[in-house]
Design a protein around this motif. Structure first.
Motif, PDB file in Angstrom:
ATOM      1  N   GLN A   1       0.856  -1.178   0.000  1.00 38.52           N
ATOM      2  CA  GLN A   1       0.000   0.000   0.000  1.00 38.52           C
ATOM      3  C   GLN A   1       0.889   1.223   0.000  1.00 38.52           C
ATOM      4  O   GLN A   1       2.058   1.154   0.376  1.00 38.52           O
ATOM      5  CB  GLN A   1      -0.964   0.003   1.165  1.00 38.52           C
ATOM      6  CG  GLN A   1      -0.346   0.086   2.528  1.00 38.52           C
ATOM      7  CD  GLN A   1      -1.399   0.008   3.622  1.00 38.52           C
ATOM      8  OE1 GLN A   1      -2.579  -0.166   3.358  1.00 38.52           O
ATOM      9  NE2 GLN A   1      -0.965   0.143   4.849  1.00 38.52           N
TER      10      GLN A   1
ATOM     11  N   ASP B   1       0.543   5.856  -0.999  1.00 39.57           N
ATOM     12  CA  ASP B   1      -0.128   7.116  -0.740  1.00 39.57           C
ATOM     13  C   ASP B   1      -1.590   7.063  -1.159  1.00 39.57           C
ATOM     14  O   ASP B   1      -2.084   6.046  -1.619  1.00 39.57           O
ATOM     15  CB  ASP B   1       0.618   8.255  -1.440  1.00 39.57           C
ATOM     16  CG  ASP B   1       0.866   7.980  -2.920  1.00 39.57           C
ATOM     17  OD1 ASP B   1       0.453   6.913  -3.406  1.00 39.57           O
ATOM     18  OD2 ASP B   1       1.481   8.827  -3.589  1.00 39.57           O
ATOM     19  N   LYS B   2      -2.287   8.173  -1.009  1.00 42.95           N
ATOM     20  CA  LYS B   2      -3.717   8.245  -1.315  1.00 42.95           C
ATOM     21  C   LYS B   2      -3.945   8.438  -2.818  1.00 42.95           C
ATOM     22  O   LYS B   2      -3.157   9.079  -3.497  1.00 42.95           O
ATOM     23  CB  LYS B   2      -4.372   9.401  -0.567  1.00 42.95           C
ATOM     24  CG  LYS B   2      -4.205   9.343   0.935  1.00 42.95           C
ATOM     25  CD  LYS B   2      -5.142   8.370   1.545  1.00 42.95           C
ATOM     26  CE  LYS B   2      -5.015   8.421   3.062  1.00 42.95           C
ATOM     27  NZ  LYS B   2      -5.765   7.437   3.733  1.00 42.95           N
ATOM     28  N   ASP B   3      -5.073   7.892  -3.312  1.00 46.19           N
ATOM     29  CA  ASP B   3      -5.446   8.109  -4.708  1.00 46.19           C
ATOM     30  C   ASP B   3      -6.340   9.339  -4.810  1.00 46.19           C
ATOM     31  O   ASP B   3      -6.556  10.053  -3.826  1.00 46.19           O
ATOM     32  CB  ASP B   3      -6.112   6.863  -5.303  1.00 46.19           C
ATOM     33  CG  ASP B   3      -7.431   6.493  -4.645  1.00 46.19           C
ATOM     34  OD1 ASP B   3      -7.970   7.298  -3.846  1.00 46.19           O
ATOM     35  OD2 ASP B   3      -7.934   5.396  -4.925  1.00 46.19           O
TER      36      ASP B   3
ATOM     37  N   ARG C   1      -8.541   7.283  -1.049  1.00 47.88           N
ATOM     38  CA  ARG C   1      -8.285   5.939  -0.519  1.00 47.88           C
ATOM     39  C   ARG C   1      -6.805   5.605  -0.677  1.00 47.88           C
ATOM     40  O   ARG C   1      -6.144   6.078  -1.587  1.00 47.88           O
ATOM     41  CB  ARG C   1      -9.126   4.898  -1.266  1.00 47.88           C
ATOM     42  CG  ARG C   1     -10.612   5.107  -1.122  1.00 47.88           C
ATOM     43  CD  ARG C   1     -11.397   4.046  -1.846  1.00 47.88           C
ATOM     44  NE  ARG C   1     -10.984   3.969  -3.242  1.00 47.88           N
ATOM     45  CZ  ARG C   1     -11.504   3.149  -4.126  1.00 47.88           C
ATOM     46  NH1 ARG C   1     -12.441   2.312  -3.769  1.00 47.88           N
ATOM     47  NH2 ARG C   1     -11.091   3.145  -5.378  1.00 47.88           N
ATOM     48  N   THR C   2      -6.330   4.737   0.204  1.00 49.57           N
ATOM     49  CA  THR C   2      -4.950   4.281   0.126  1.00 49.57           C
ATOM     50  C   THR C   2      -4.774   3.402  -1.104  1.00 49.57           C
ATOM     51  O   THR C   2      -5.570   2.506  -1.343  1.00 49.57           O
ATOM     52  CB  THR C   2      -4.590   3.464   1.385  1.00 49.57           C
ATOM     53  OG1 THR C   2      -4.838   4.273   2.525  1.00 49.57           O
ATOM     54  CG2 THR C   2      -3.143   3.052   1.361  1.00 49.57           C
ATOM     55  N   ARG C   3      -3.744   3.666  -1.890  1.00 46.71           N
ATOM     56  CA  ARG C   3      -3.453   2.822  -3.060  1.00 46.71           C
ATOM     57  C   ARG C   3      -2.981   1.456  -2.586  1.00 46.71           C
ATOM     58  O   ARG C   3      -2.161   1.358  -1.679  1.00 46.71           O
ATOM     59  CB  ARG C   3      -2.375   3.446  -3.934  1.00 46.71           C
ATOM     60  CG  ARG C   3      -2.779   4.691  -4.625  1.00 46.71           C
ATOM     61  CD  ARG C   3      -1.616   5.213  -5.460  1.00 46.71           C
ATOM     62  NE  ARG C   3      -1.878   6.530  -5.933  1.00 46.71           N
ATOM     63  CZ  ARG C   3      -2.439   6.820  -7.101  1.00 46.71           C
ATOM     64  NH1 ARG C   3      -2.779   5.844  -7.907  1.00 46.71           N
ATOM     65  NH2 ARG C   3      -2.645   8.060  -7.460  1.00 46.71           N
ATOM     66  N   ARG C   4      -3.494   0.414  -3.230  1.00 48.65           N
ATOM     67  CA  ARG C   4      -3.099  -0.951  -2.894  1.00 48.65           C
ATOM     68  C   ARG C   4      -2.776  -1.693  -4.178  1.00 48.65           C
ATOM     69  O   ARG C   4      -3.468  -1.552  -5.174  1.00 48.65           O
ATOM     70  CB  ARG C   4      -4.248  -1.655  -2.157  1.00 48.65           C
ATOM     71  CG  ARG C   4      -4.559  -0.997  -0.833  1.00 48.65           C
ATOM     72  CD  ARG C   4      -5.766  -1.597  -0.168  1.00 48.65           C
ATOM     73  NE  ARG C   4      -5.980  -0.962   1.122  1.00 48.65           N
ATOM     74  CZ  ARG C   4      -7.029  -1.166   1.891  1.00 48.65           C
ATOM     75  NH1 ARG C   4      -7.974  -2.005   1.510  1.00 48.65           N
ATOM     76  NH2 ARG C   4      -7.135  -0.548   3.035  1.00 48.65           N
TER      77      ARG C   4
ATOM     78  N   HIS D   1     -10.778  -2.674  -1.105  1.00 50.26           N
ATOM     79  CA  HIS D   1     -11.240  -1.809  -0.020  1.00 50.26           C
ATOM     80  C   HIS D   1     -12.547  -2.288   0.609  1.00 50.26           C
ATOM     81  O   HIS D   1     -13.335  -1.485   1.082  1.00 50.26           O
ATOM     82  CB  HIS D   1     -11.375  -0.357  -0.501  1.00 50.26           C
ATOM     83  CG  HIS D   1     -10.083   0.241  -0.933  1.00 50.26           C
ATOM     84  ND1 HIS D   1      -9.208   0.838  -0.054  1.00 50.26           N
ATOM     85  CD2 HIS D   1      -9.480   0.293  -2.153  1.00 50.26           C
ATOM     86  CE1 HIS D   1      -8.141   1.266  -0.708  1.00 50.26           C
ATOM     87  NE2 HIS D   1      -8.272   0.941  -1.983  1.00 50.26           N
TER      88      HIS D   1
ATOM     89  N   ASP E   1     -10.381  -2.803   5.769  1.00 47.25           N
ATOM     90  CA  ASP E   1      -9.111  -2.119   5.967  1.00 47.25           C
ATOM     91  C   ASP E   1      -8.099  -3.008   6.667  1.00 47.25           C
ATOM     92  O   ASP E   1      -6.943  -2.644   6.805  1.00 47.25           O
ATOM     93  CB  ASP E   1      -9.316  -0.840   6.785  1.00 47.25           C
ATOM     94  CG  ASP E   1     -10.009   0.246   5.978  1.00 47.25           C
ATOM     95  OD1 ASP E   1      -9.834   0.258   4.747  1.00 47.25           O
ATOM     96  OD2 ASP E   1     -10.721   1.069   6.572  1.00 47.25           O
TER      97      ASP E   1
END
Length: 132
Positions: free
Chosen positions: A41, A43-45, A49-52, A75, A78
């Motif tokens: 995971q 940074d945020k998109d 949301r957190t990038r995974r 998602h 979490d």
């Protein structure tokens, strides 16, 4: 050398150099599944949301992600399967990769590749015939 060229010029053989670089710079390792796929995971998109993402062990095949990790990747939860003792439900089957195009592919009765006859229609369906 051959493995290096495959990874540089084919996106389906492991991760690309760009993905490996992004993972090195921004990725935090979350865990690994029983098939050797490693999950990250970062940074945020654009939606907050957190990038995974996953680095596959071998050929990139989205059907190679087990159910618990699939839920985390999309998602639905979490909590990753690495953070808890994930236990599949009694009704869940063990994970199998996509068998399309292989000898294990599903071939229903009546298929060109299955010699068994298709089950007879039971009367709840009337086939259309041209000119009637």
């Amino acid at each position: 050398m051959k493995n290096f060229l495959l990874q540089v010029f084919t996106w389906w053989n492991g991760s690309t150099p760009g993905t490996r670089f992004y993972t090195w710079r921004k990725g935090t390792r979350v865990g690994e599944d029983e098939f050797g796929n490693v999950y990250y995971q970062g940074d945020k998109d654009s939606e907050g949301r957190t990038r995974r993402w996953v680095l596959y062990n071998g050929v990139s095949d989205a059907s190679a992600i087990p159910a618990g990790w699939h839920g985390w990747m999309h998602h639905r939860t979490d909590i990753s399967p690495a953070d808890e003792s994930y236990q599949p439900r009694d009704w869940q089957k063990p994970h199998e990769p996509n068998h399309t195009g292989s000898a294990e592919a599903y071939r229903p009765k009546g298929s060109i590749l299955n010699p068994e006859d298709r089950p007879r229609v039971t009367g709840d369906y009337d086939a259309w015939t041209p000119g009637t």
